[in-house]
Design a protein around this motif. Structure first.
Motif, PDB file in Angstrom:
ATOM      1  N   ARG A   1      36.790  36.637  28.933  1.00  0.00           N
ATOM      2  CA  ARG A   1      36.334  37.986  28.593  1.00  0.00           C
ATOM      3  C   ARG A   1      35.544  38.600  29.747  1.00  0.00           C
ATOM      4  O   ARG A   1      35.720  39.785  30.065  1.00  0.00           O
ATOM      5  N   ALA A   2      34.698  37.808  30.397  1.00  0.00           N
ATOM      6  CA  ALA A   2      33.906  38.327  31.516  1.00  0.00           C
ATOM      7  C   ALA A   2      34.814  38.737  32.677  1.00  0.00           C
ATOM      8  O   ALA A   2      34.582  39.768  33.326  1.00  0.00           O
ATOM      9  N   ILE A   3      35.856  37.940  32.923  1.00  0.00           N
ATOM     10  CA  ILE A   3      36.788  38.274  34.020  1.00  0.00           C
ATOM     11  C   ILE A   3      37.478  39.599  33.728  1.00  0.00           C
ATOM     12  O   ILE A   3      37.540  40.496  34.593  1.00  0.00           O
ATOM     13  N   VAL A   4      38.016  39.759  32.523  1.00  0.00           N
ATOM     14  CA  VAL A   4      38.745  40.985  32.177  1.00  0.00           C
ATOM     15  C   VAL A   4      37.800  42.183  32.159  1.00  0.00           C
ATOM     16  O   VAL A   4      38.163  43.289  32.591  1.00  0.00           O
ATOM     17  N   GLU A   5      36.586  41.988  31.677  1.00  0.00           N
ATOM     18  CA  GLU A   5      35.610  43.091  31.688  1.00  0.00           C
ATOM     19  C   GLU A   5      35.315  43.556  33.108  1.00  0.00           C
ATOM     20  O   GLU A   5      35.204  44.768  33.376  1.00  0.00           O
ATOM     21  N   ASP A   6      35.180  42.620  34.044  1.00  0.00           N
ATOM     22  CA  ASP A   6      34.930  42.992  35.440  1.00  0.00           C
ATOM     23  C   ASP A   6      36.083  43.826  35.993  1.00  0.00           C
ATOM     24  O   ASP A   6      35.867  44.804  36.734  1.00  0.00           O
ATOM     25  N   VAL A   7      37.324  43.440  35.634  1.00  0.00           N
ATOM     26  CA  VAL A   7      38.482  44.202  36.113  1.00  0.00           C
ATOM     27  C   VAL A   7      38.463  45.609  35.519  1.00  0.00           C
ATOM     28  O   VAL A   7      38.693  46.615  36.228  1.00  0.00           O
ATOM     29  N   VAL A   8      38.183  45.712  34.218  1.00  0.00           N
ATOM     30  CA  VAL A   8      38.148  47.028  33.563  1.00  0.00           C
ATOM     31  C   VAL A   8      37.055  47.895  34.168  1.00  0.00           C
ATOM     32  O   VAL A   8      37.263  49.095  34.447  1.00  0.00           O
ATOM     33  N   ASP A   9      35.868  47.316  34.409  1.00  0.00           N
ATOM     34  CA  ASP A   9      34.771  48.081  35.019  1.00  0.00           C
ATOM     35  C   ASP A   9      35.134  48.537  36.428  1.00  0.00           C
ATOM     36  O   ASP A   9      34.756  49.649  36.861  1.00  0.00           O
ATOM     37  N   LEU A  10      35.864  47.714  37.150  1.00  0.00           N
ATOM     38  CA  LEU A  10      36.254  48.071  38.519  1.00  0.00           C
ATOM     39  C   LEU A  10      37.176  49.280  38.537  1.00  0.00           C
ATOM     40  O   LEU A  10      37.072  50.139  39.433  1.00  0.00           O
TER      41      LEU A  10
ATOM     42  N   ASN B   1      39.178  33.475  40.310  1.00  0.00           N
ATOM     43  CA  ASN B   1      39.623  34.440  41.315  1.00  0.00           C
ATOM     44  C   ASN B   1      41.086  34.833  41.111  1.00  0.00           C
ATOM     45  O   ASN B   1      41.442  36.017  41.202  1.00  0.00           O
ATOM     46  N   LEU B   2      41.923  33.840  40.839  1.00  0.00           N
ATOM     47  CA  LEU B   2      43.343  34.143  40.632  1.00  0.00           C
ATOM     48  C   LEU B   2      43.548  34.935  39.351  1.00  0.00           C
ATOM     49  O   LEU B   2      44.375  35.866  39.306  1.00  0.00           O
ATOM     50  N   LEU B   3      42.846  34.586  38.282  1.00  0.00           N
ATOM     51  CA  LEU B   3      42.974  35.325  37.030  1.00  0.00           C
ATOM     52  C   LEU B   3      42.525  36.768  37.212  1.00  0.00           C
ATOM     53  O   LEU B   3      43.174  37.703  36.704  1.00  0.00           O
ATOM     54  N   PHE B   4      41.429  36.958  37.948  1.00  0.00           N
ATOM     55  CA  PHE B   4      40.961  38.325  38.244  1.00  0.00           C
ATOM     56  C   PHE B   4      42.036  39.090  39.007  1.00  0.00           C
ATOM     57  O   PHE B   4      42.319  40.257  38.701  1.00  0.00           O
ATOM     58  N   GLN B   5      42.647  38.469  40.008  1.00  0.00           N
ATOM     59  CA  GLN B   5      43.659  39.145  40.814  1.00  0.00           C
ATOM     60  C   GLN B   5      44.874  39.522  39.985  1.00  0.00           C
ATOM     61  O   GLN B   5      45.441  40.612  40.146  1.00  0.00           O
ATOM     62  N   ALA B   6      45.304  38.629  39.078  1.00  0.00           N
ATOM     63  CA  ALA B   6      46.472  38.919  38.258  1.00  0.00           C
ATOM     64  C   ALA B   6      46.234  40.119  37.346  1.00  0.00           C
ATOM     65  O   ALA B   6      47.056  41.053  37.273  1.00  0.00           O
ATOM     66  N   VAL B   7      45.096  40.119  36.645  1.00  0.00           N
ATOM     67  CA  VAL B   7      44.792  41.241  35.742  1.00  0.00           C
ATOM     68  C   VAL B   7      44.590  42.522  36.530  1.00  0.00           C
ATOM     69  O   VAL B   7      45.032  43.610  36.130  1.00  0.00           O
ATOM     70  N   ALA B   8      43.952  42.415  37.691  1.00  0.00           N
ATOM     71  CA  ALA B   8      43.705  43.610  38.512  1.00  0.00           C
ATOM     72  C   ALA B   8      45.018  44.214  39.009  1.00  0.00           C
ATOM     73  O   ALA B   8      45.177  45.443  39.026  1.00  0.00           O
ATOM     74  N   ASN B   9      45.950  43.397  39.454  1.00  0.00           N
ATOM     75  CA  ASN B   9      47.237  43.911  39.931  1.00  0.00           C
ATOM     76  C   ASN B   9      47.967  44.676  38.835  1.00  0.00           C
ATOM     77  O   ASN B   9      48.531  45.762  39.070  1.00  0.00           O
ATOM     78  N   VAL B  10      47.974  44.101  37.622  1.00  0.00           N
ATOM     79  CA  VAL B  10      48.686  44.751  36.520  1.00  0.00           C
ATOM     80  C   VAL B  10      47.983  46.038  36.114  1.00  0.00           C
ATOM     81  O   VAL B  10      48.634  47.075  35.885  1.00  0.00           O
ATOM     82  N   LEU B  11      46.641  46.009  36.022  1.00  0.00           N
ATOM     83  CA  LEU B  11      45.914  47.222  35.638  1.00  0.00           C
ATOM     84  C   LEU B  11      46.037  48.298  36.713  1.00  0.00           C
ATOM     85  O   LEU B  11      46.132  49.496  36.406  1.00  0.00           O
ATOM     86  N   ASP B  12      46.074  47.898  37.978  1.00  0.00           N
ATOM     87  CA  ASP B  12      46.252  48.858  39.066  1.00  0.00           C
ATOM     88  C   ASP B  12      47.596  49.558  38.939  1.00  0.00           C
ATOM     89  O   ASP B  12      47.690  50.786  39.103  1.00  0.00           O
ATOM     90  N   ASN B  13      48.655  48.800  38.623  1.00  0.00           N
ATOM     91  CA  ASN B  13      49.979  49.409  38.432  1.00  0.00           C
ATOM     92  C   ASN B  13      49.974  50.352  37.232  1.00  0.00           C
ATOM     93  O   ASN B  13      50.591  51.428  37.264  1.00  0.00           O
ATOM     94  N   ALA B  14      49.306  49.918  36.140  1.00  0.00           N
ATOM     95  CA  ALA B  14      49.297  50.741  34.929  1.00  0.00           C
ATOM     96  C   ALA B  14      48.657  52.097  35.195  1.00  0.00           C
ATOM     97  O   ALA B  14      49.154  53.142  34.746  1.00  0.00           O
ATOM     98  N   ILE B  15      47.562  52.113  35.933  1.00  0.00           N
ATOM     99  CA  ILE B  15      46.890  53.396  36.242  1.00  0.00           C
ATOM    100  C   ILE B  15      47.690  54.179  37.268  1.00  0.00           C
ATOM    101  O   ILE B  15      47.816  55.414  37.181  1.00  0.00           O
ATOM    102  N   LYS B  16      48.260  53.480  38.247  1.00  0.00           N
ATOM    103  CA  LYS B  16      49.005  54.146  39.316  1.00  0.00           C
ATOM    104  C   LYS B  16      50.213  54.901  38.755  1.00  0.00           C
ATOM    105  O   LYS B  16      50.523  56.020  39.207  1.00  0.00           O
TER     106      LYS B  16
END
Length: 466
Positions: free
Chosen positions: A323-332, A358-373
């Protein structure tokens, strides 16, 4: 994946049932034959024939006298000789005999002397005896160990009517022994047919599970276990392993070439970028350095994907607060979403899992970046983290331009870009990297068309085992 889940629907089971059914039918017939041979039916019929013949001769004597009996015996003896196709049948053809004697001398019949009784045997339904008989015009004798014989007194004469039943007793013994042997063989055949059916189904399921594991994990190091060499399935397993060796070697060679190219070109590109920084024209310098950065990012991503797929390193794994990892990605990404007027919402449960943070953060961040893009203004993006007793699920759903349903199966391919995303920046390696990270965590990636029911959009779902 198990190829044959229901054993009763397999062809091996049906063949086993067919063979067992045929064996059971054969056993029933053999038991019937055994009961028939054990019931003394044929011996009883022989005894009835002896009694019928003796009764007929006794009746003839009572009505017409002894001369009529002699004539009947002589006629019967002549007919027996003609039926044997020899004027003097051998002992092998002499099973039934009849003799009429007076003062212990044979006056009619097919014996040279009266039967000599060696031993009598009492039976429930009939009596038998061991006797010695002599053929006419011959000094040779034959011993009948089991014979039916009836003696009747006709005045001064004695009538002997009998039949040797050694052959019937031999046939009875042979029938019983043969029946038991066949029953044992058929039972063995039934057991073997089911054993082979189980063996074949288990071996096929083992091959299917290995193939399914290769498909799910992408690891070509899996091999079929070969514990025998006598059957065709073992030969097939051997050939299957050879095929996997060849495929693994080819894939490794291709990856090696790709990784070598990416590694060797990364240094010259870095030098080239440093050289491009010296261009005096600001716009040209910015454009050229940006292209160089894109190329460097592409090669770095290739090397990163290759490292995740080949080395399978898990040194960074630990109990991670997902949850903390995903929250950090959402806040970013909240500021970027607000800038584009996109509503970014999240529903997160408290979940702890074994992962590389670190890898879990990168995976969620890549997908969320595409979703917003790839989302339009005033649209919606949702992030969910849920768990069950067996799985942990992370889902990123958007209502953006999405991809066609026919493109979903290709999203994890390297350098693949759907038609709707070709106008935007990117190199087609983002989801490939995400897929490699998820597989490193023994998870699976799912893509959902139109997850928010807006007519368009894409959902990316990570499913990890607990």
């Amino acid at each position: 994946m198990i190829a044959i889940r229901d054993f009763t629907r397999s062809s091996s089971f049906r063949v086993g049932v067919l063979l067992t059914t045929l064996a059971c039918i054969a056993i029933v017939l053999i038991v019937y034959f055994w009961r028939l041979t054990s019931s003394d039916l044929f011996i009883s019929e022989s005894n009835a024939a002896v009694n019928a013949k003796a009764n007929a001769l006794v009746t003839l004597y009572e009505n017409l006298g002894i001369d009529a009996v002699k004539s009947a015996i002589a006629k019967d003896t002549n007919q027996s000789s003609l039926s044997a196709k020899t004027p003097s049948p051998s002992f092998e053809h002499l099973r039934s005999f009849v003799a009429l004697s007076k003062d212990e001398q044979v006056v009619a019949g097919n014996l040279a002397s009266i039967p000599l009784v060696l031993e009598r045997h009492k039976g429930v339904n009939f009596d038998t005896a061991e006797i010695v008989i002599t053929r006419p015009n011959s000094s040779s004798r034959k011993t009948l160990r089991q014979a039916l014989m009836r003696e009747d007194v006709l005045g001064n004469y004695t009538l002997y009517v009998g039949r040797g039943i050694d052959d019937l007793y031999s046939a009875q013994w042979f029938g019983k022994t043969f029946s038991w042997i066949i029953v044992v063989l058929l039972c063995t055949l039934s057991i073997l047919s089911f054993a082979i059916a189980v063996y074949v189904v288990n071996r096929i399921n083992r091959m299917s599970q290995t193939a399914d594991k290769i498909i799910k994990t992408g690891s070509l190091e899996e091999r079929l276990e070969i514990d025998s060499n006598w059957d065709d399935l073992s030969s097939l397993s051997f050939v299957f392993n050879q095929m996997l060796d060849t495929i693994e070697s080819s894939v490794n060679n291709i990856k090696s070439v790709t990784d070598s190219i990416a590694h060797d070109l990364r240094t010259p590109l870095s030098r080239l970028r440093n050289t491009l920084e010296r261009i005096e024209d600001d716009q040209l310098r910015e454009d050229t350095t940006q292209e160089a950065d894109n190329l460097l990012n592409m090669f770095n991503s290739l090397l990163r994907i290759s490292g995740l797929e080949t080395t399978n390193k898990k040194e960074g794994f630990c109990n991670t607060d997902a949850r903390a990892i995903v929250e950090d990605v959402v806040d970013l990404y909240h500021p970027l979403a607000e800038e584009r007027n996109i509503k970014l919402s999240s529903q997160l449960e408290n979940v702890t899992m074994l992962a590389d943070p670190n890898l879990l953060f990168q995976a969620v961040a890549n997908v969320l970046d595409n979703a917003i893009k790839y989302s339009n203004k005033d649209s919606m993006v949702t992030v969910q983290l849920t768990s069950t007793s067996r799985h942990i699920v992370i889902a990123v759903n958007d209502a953006g331009i999405g991809v066609g349903e026919h493109d979903i199966v290709n999203l994890e391919r390297r350098f693949y870009r759907a038609d709707g995303s070709r106008s935007s920046k990117g190199n087609g390696l983002g989801l490939s990297l995400v897929s490699a990270i998820v597989k490193l965590h023994d998870g699976r990636t799912w893509f959902v068309h139109d997850p928010l029911m807006q007519g368009h959009g894409l959902g990316v779902v990570f499913c990890f085992p607990r």
